[in-house]
Motif scaffolding. Structure first.
Motif: not given
Length: 206
Positions: A2, A5, A11, A17, A19, A40-41, A136, A138
């Protein structure tokens, strides 16, 4: 990951997620976009529009395939309403040029690669408008021979399109309904159900 973040979280889908709060480059910014409630958005990390590359280093297992996905939700984080355009690369290999054309739309790119060492770097650079930023990042490991290609030592696979033919709705499908963490974007037909990915090859620079 994230980006921007303040803390790690899990989630509603059960995905963890992490940071990037300890990342020493760039700055975190909060954004608010109508109808987008995923945690995350709500933040981004952005970087100066200079000549440097700003890189995330991710640990991987050598000789293992991974899905790498990056997403970008501008949300006018800098209050300038200037749509950013910048490059993203994997190590020295150019991955894509990110062109933002709507402050409230998520841009997403993904690739599949075979790790050749114990880490990879994902870098943002070369902003021609606005500032480089990311929402993000991933990284998902594949098992066995999923997405094996005869050229994987020289190329990575970049997703050109992913379509879920015969779907019942236009909503994207992803984990946990899709165990490979792929996001299927739907085209509605009747009596046909076929999920299909379309890839293009990119030469890896070692």
């Amino acid at each position: 990951m994230d980006c921007g973040g303040p803390a790690n979280f899990t989630d509603a889908l059960g995905l963890s997620w992490t940071s990037d709060v300890n990342f020493i480059y760039g700055e975190a910014a909060s954004i608010s976009v109508a109808n987008e409630t995923r945690k995350q958005y709500t933040t981004v990390r952005h970087f100066p529009a200079d000549s440097r590359k700003y890189c995330y280093r991710l640990d991987v297992t050598s000789r293992t395939r991974y899905l790498l996905r990056a997403t970008f939700l501008y949300g006018d984080f800098d209050n300038n309403n200037v749509y950013p355009k910048f490059d993203i690369s994997v190590g020295p290999t150019h991955w894509s040029t990110i062109v933002i054309s709507d402050a409230n739309t998520i841009e997403s790119i993904e690739l599949i690669f075979l790790a050749s060492s114990s880490s990879i770097s994902v870098c943002l650079s070369n902003a021609t408008t606005g500032q480089p930023f990311i929402s993000t990042l991933e990284l998902r490991q594949f098992n066995g021979s999923v997405y094996f290609t005869a050229f994987e030592n020289q190329f990575f696979l970049s997703v050109s399109a992913r379509i879920n033919f015969g779907a019942d709705s236009v909503d994207p499908v992803r984990y946990a309904l899709n165990i490979w963490f792929k996001m299927q974007h739907d085209v509605i037909f009747t009596d046909v159900h076929l999920s299909e990915c379309f890839f293009k090859q990119h030469l890896l620079i070692i």
